[in-house]
Design a protein around this motif. Structure first.
Motif, PDB file in Angstrom:
ATOM      1  N   UNK B  11       0.901  -1.318   0.153  1.00 40.31           N
ATOM      2  CA  UNK B  11       0.173   0.066  -0.020  1.00 40.31           C
ATOM      3  C   UNK B  11       0.791   1.186  -0.054  1.00 40.31           C
ATOM      4  N   UNK B  14       6.806   1.962   2.124  1.00 36.85           N
ATOM      5  CA  UNK B  14       7.424   1.184   2.906  1.00 36.85           C
ATOM      6  C   UNK B  14       7.303  -0.262   2.907  1.00 36.85           C
ATOM      7  N   UNK B  15       6.098  -0.635   2.048  1.00 34.57           N
ATOM      8  CA  UNK B  15       5.896  -1.891   1.793  1.00 34.57           C
ATOM      9  C   UNK B  15       6.644  -2.382   0.804  1.00 34.57           C
ATOM     10  N   UNK B  17       9.262  -0.993  -0.342  1.00 35.54           N
ATOM     11  CA  UNK B  17      10.885  -0.906   0.168  1.00 35.54           C
ATOM     12  C   UNK B  17      11.067  -2.218   1.092  1.00 35.54           C
ATOM     13  N   UNK B  18      10.151  -2.978   1.827  1.00 30.16           N
ATOM     14  CA  UNK B  18      10.409  -4.136   2.493  1.00 30.16           C
ATOM     15  C   UNK B  18      10.438  -5.280   1.446  1.00 30.16           C
ATOM     16  N   UNK B  21      13.962  -4.964  -0.033  1.00 30.53           N
ATOM     17  CA  UNK B  21      15.038  -5.615   0.886  1.00 30.53           C
ATOM     18  C   UNK B  21      14.974  -7.070   0.967  1.00 30.53           C
ATOM     19  N   UNK B  22      13.688  -7.707   0.949  1.00 29.91           N
ATOM     20  CA  UNK B  22      13.770  -9.086   1.062  1.00 29.91           C
ATOM     21  C   UNK B  22      14.177  -9.724  -0.218  1.00 29.91           C
ATOM     22  N   UNK B  56       6.010 -13.487   1.100  1.00 29.05           N
ATOM     23  CA  UNK B  56       4.902 -13.261   2.121  1.00 29.05           C
ATOM     24  C   UNK B  56       5.608 -13.128   3.225  1.00 29.05           C
ATOM     25  N   UNK B  57       6.899 -13.101   3.439  1.00 25.80           N
ATOM     26  CA  UNK B  57       7.553 -12.816   4.576  1.00 25.80           C
ATOM     27  C   UNK B  57       7.289 -11.265   5.214  1.00 25.80           C
ATOM     28  N   UNK B  58       6.964 -10.612   4.058  1.00 23.95           N
ATOM     29  CA  UNK B  58       6.573  -9.053   4.447  1.00 23.95           C
ATOM     30  C   UNK B  58       5.299  -8.846   5.089  1.00 23.95           C
ATOM     31  N   UNK B  59       4.682  -9.950   5.438  1.00 21.22           N
ATOM     32  CA  UNK B  59       3.385 -10.022   6.141  1.00 21.22           C
ATOM     33  C   UNK B  59       2.052  -9.587   5.236  1.00 21.22           C
ATOM     34  N   UNK B  60       2.333  -9.589   3.916  1.00 20.51           N
ATOM     35  CA  UNK B  60       1.497  -9.103   2.816  1.00 20.51           C
ATOM     36  C   UNK B  60       0.742 -10.442   2.252  1.00 20.51           C
TER      37      UNK B  60
END
Lengths: 73, 68
Positions: B11, B14-15, B17-18, B21-22, B56-60
């Motif tokens: 969204x 930040x997301x 970006x995560x 990085x992953x 899925x590690x980023x929680x989304x």
């Protein structure tokens, strides 16, 4: 059960949904009793069971999500 | 290398970006992120499940749209 709390710096969050996904995911880790993530202060305060988690393991879990975390007391 | 397309409920930067990085931590992966369309294209030889779990590690929520 020996509880302790740690506050970790978290960089890379820009909106509430990042906060939510961290709180949900880290909050569901075994031994994590409570987590409060603050977007403004860019940190996460976590109360956890010291026999199951440690500041380092929690910091790794946040890094695993793609956010940068720093152990700040 | 096959090019896979995933839909990731990002969204904000930040997301994305995560996710960036992953994916940077994974070798042998070339990727592109389209935040407005919430799409992530990954060129890699790794299998789709591994790529999906990594995202899925980023929680989304992650959906696989197939290869492009």
């Amino acid at each position: 059960v020996n509880l302790c709390s740690v506050s970790l710096g978290v960089q890379g969050m820009t909106c509430g949904s990042c906060v939510q996904s961290i709180e949900q995911r880290i909050g569901s880790l075994p031994g994590v009793i409570h987590i409060k993530v603050s977007l403004e202060q860019k940190n996460a305060t976590i109360i956890f069971d010291h026999s199951q988690q440690s500041p380092e393991s929690l910091s790794d879990a946040i890094e695993d999500m793609g956010f940068e975390s720093s152990l700040s007391e | 290398m096959t090019k896979h397309e995933f839909e990731v409920a990002m969204t904000c930067e930040g997301c994305s970006g995560a996710v960036t990085r992953i994916l940077n931590k994974v070798e042998g992966v070339k990727f592109e992120i389209d935040l407005p369309k919430k799409l992530v294209w990954i060129e890699s030889d790794k299998d789709v499940n591994f790529l999906k779990e990594t995202l899925e590690k980023c929680g989304k929520e992650v959906k696989y749209n197939g290869t492009k």
